[in-house]
Design a protein around this motif. Structure first.
Motif, mmCIF file in Angstrom:
data_model
loop_
_atom_site.group_PDB
_atom_site.id
_atom_site.type_symbol
_atom_site.label_atom_id
_atom_site.label_comp_id
_atom_site.label_asym_id
_atom_site.label_seq_id
_atom_site.Cartn_x
_atom_site.Cartn_y
_atom_site.Cartn_z
ATOM 1 N N PHE A 59 0.871 -1.072 -0.121
ATOM 2 C CA PHE A 59 -0.066 0.083 0.090
ATOM 3 C C PHE A 59 0.849 1.275 -0.064
ATOM 4 N N PHE A 60 1.856 1.230 0.858
ATOM 5 C CA PHE A 60 2.594 2.336 0.948
ATOM 6 C C PHE A 60 3.307 2.834 -0.231
ATOM 7 N N ARG A 61 3.880 1.880 -1.193
ATOM 8 C CA ARG A 61 4.423 2.297 -2.243
ATOM 9 C C ARG A 61 3.693 2.968 -3.217
ATOM 10 N N LYS A 62 2.332 2.791 -3.059
ATOM 11 C CA LYS A 62 1.436 3.504 -4.129
ATOM 12 C C LYS A 62 0.990 4.944 -3.677
ATOM 13 N N ILE A 63 1.554 5.337 -2.326
ATOM 14 C CA ILE A 63 1.314 6.745 -2.079
ATOM 15 C C ILE A 63 1.860 7.725 -2.852
ATOM 16 N N LEU A 64 1.049 8.737 -3.237
ATOM 17 C CA LEU A 64 1.644 9.696 -4.158
ATOM 18 C C LEU A 64 1.895 11.073 -3.399
ATOM 19 N N VAL A 65 1.167 11.354 -2.254
ATOM 20 C CA VAL A 65 1.182 12.481 -1.451
ATOM 21 C C VAL A 65 0.962 12.065 -0.152
ATOM 22 N N LEU A 66 2.335 12.694 0.677
ATOM 23 C CA LEU A 66 2.325 11.990 1.974
ATOM 24 C C LEU A 66 2.552 13.463 2.912
ATOM 25 N N ASN A 67 1.968 13.432 4.046
ATOM 26 C CA ASN A 67 1.796 14.490 4.979
ATOM 27 C C ASN A 67 2.591 13.809 6.403
ATOM 28 N N ILE A 68 3.889 14.031 6.741
ATOM 29 C CA ILE A 68 4.355 13.560 7.973
ATOM 30 C C ILE A 68 4.632 14.917 8.839
ATOM 31 N N SER A 69 4.205 15.805 8.339
ATOM 32 C CA SER A 69 4.612 17.009 9.325
ATOM 33 C C SER A 69 4.353 16.982 10.685
ATOM 34 N N GLN A 70 4.981 17.665 11.680
ATOM 35 C CA GLN A 70 4.765 17.606 12.903
ATOM 36 C C GLN A 70 5.010 16.335 13.603
ATOM 37 N N LEU A 87 8.259 6.555 -6.150
ATOM 38 C CA LEU A 87 7.289 7.079 -7.005
ATOM 39 C C LEU A 87 6.457 8.441 -6.347
ATOM 40 N N ILE A 88 6.815 8.730 -5.099
ATOM 41 C CA ILE A 88 6.118 9.911 -4.410
ATOM 42 C C ILE A 88 6.387 10.984 -5.231
ATOM 43 N N ARG A 89 5.210 11.926 -5.010
ATOM 44 C CA ARG A 89 5.186 13.193 -5.720
ATOM 45 C C ARG A 89 5.244 14.402 -4.784
ATOM 46 N N LYS A 90 4.736 14.115 -3.608
ATOM 47 C CA LYS A 90 4.643 15.228 -2.572
ATOM 48 C C LYS A 90 4.893 14.834 -1.257
ATOM 49 N N VAL A 91 5.894 15.439 -0.617
ATOM 50 C CA VAL A 91 5.729 15.223 0.649
ATOM 51 C C VAL A 91 5.671 16.418 1.483
ATOM 52 N N ASP A 92 5.093 16.574 2.649
ATOM 53 C CA ASP A 92 5.373 17.517 3.388
ATOM 54 C C ASP A 92 5.691 17.181 4.743
ATOM 55 N N ALA A 93 7.175 17.540 5.025
ATOM 56 C CA ALA A 93 7.865 17.256 6.363
ATOM 57 C C ALA A 93 8.360 18.630 7.319
ATOM 58 N N CYS A 94 7.345 19.376 7.096
ATOM 59 C CA CYS A 94 7.543 20.593 7.839
ATOM 60 C C CYS A 94 7.345 20.174 9.349
ATOM 61 N N ARG A 95 8.094 21.036 10.324
ATOM 62 C CA ARG A 95 8.007 21.099 11.735
ATOM 63 C C ARG A 95 8.330 19.542 12.154
ATOM 64 N N CYS A 96 9.353 18.962 11.646
ATOM 65 C CA CYS A 96 9.789 17.629 12.160
ATOM 66 C C CYS A 96 10.970 17.705 12.955
ATOM 67 N N GLY A 97 11.701 18.732 13.059
ATOM 68 C CA GLY A 97 12.763 18.671 14.005
ATOM 69 C C GLY A 97 14.126 18.214 13.070
ATOM 70 N N LEU A 98 13.772 18.141 11.654
ATOM 71 C CA LEU A 98 15.048 17.824 10.997
ATOM 72 C C LEU A 98 16.341 18.784 10.848
ATOM 73 N N LEU A 110 14.383 10.053 -6.753
ATOM 74 C CA LEU A 110 13.083 10.405 -6.764
ATOM 75 C C LEU A 110 12.794 10.994 -7.892
ATOM 76 N N GLN A 111 12.315 10.228 -9.164
ATOM 77 C CA GLN A 111 12.170 10.545 -10.454
ATOM 78 C C GLN A 111 10.761 11.432 -10.395
ATOM 79 N N HIS A 112 9.902 11.367 -9.483
ATOM 80 C CA HIS A 112 8.615 11.933 -9.643
ATOM 81 C C HIS A 112 8.239 13.050 -8.438
#
Length: 144
Positions: A59-70, A87-98, A110-112
């Motif tokens: 399932f995870f391999r087919k996710i195109l948009v992922l929000n992991i913020s906070q 294959l992921i297209r959009k990632v929101d990793a704001c406010r993650c302490g990176l 990450l070609q896409h």
């Protein structure tokens, strides 16, 4: 955990929907479509990270948009996430302490990837921004 054909929401079930809304195959056997988007913000990624990357890898391999913020996220977490889903297209990793990002080679794979939100983290070097910019299709990067 509730899977929907368009969105994965682990915080609550969408009102009016049910798990059987995804359709039935021959003989009444349920078929579930993989989610296209997942909202694992506000601590949900931290809780489900191992389960998603291992138990629900298909399932995870087919996710195109992922929000992991906070969520508390490390460069290693992002590396595993990107390797599991190139294959992921959009990632929101704001406010993650990176405080750093994976190597350029990870982002080159990450070609896409078109949108990457990294604002309100603790990135300290220009090399981190350059690393993220190695994603060839990237058109939107936030890192303030």
């Amino acid at each position: 955990m509730v899977w929907h054909s368009q969105t994965l929401s682990l915080s609550h079930q969408v009102s009016g929907g049910s798990e059987s809304d995804d359709g039935e195959g021959q003989g009444g056997v349920q078929q579930r479509q993989a989610p296209q988007a997942a909202d694992l913000s506000r601590g949900l990624f931290s809780y489900y990270r191992l389960r998603l990357l291992e138990s629900h890898a298909e399932f995870f391999r087919k996710i195109l948009v992922l929000n992991i913020s906070q969520n508390p996220v490390t460069a290693y977490d992002l590396e595993r996430l990107f390797e599991a889903n190139p294959l992921i297209r959009k990632v929101d990793a704001c406010r993650c302490g990176l405080d750093s990002l994976p190597d350029q080679d990870i982002f080159r794979g990450l070609q896409h990837l078109k949108v990457l939100h990294l604002h309100r983290n603790h990135l300290k070097t220009w090399e981190d921004v350059q690393s993220a910019a190695a994603a060839s299709q990237l058109v939107w990067l936030t890192a303030f």
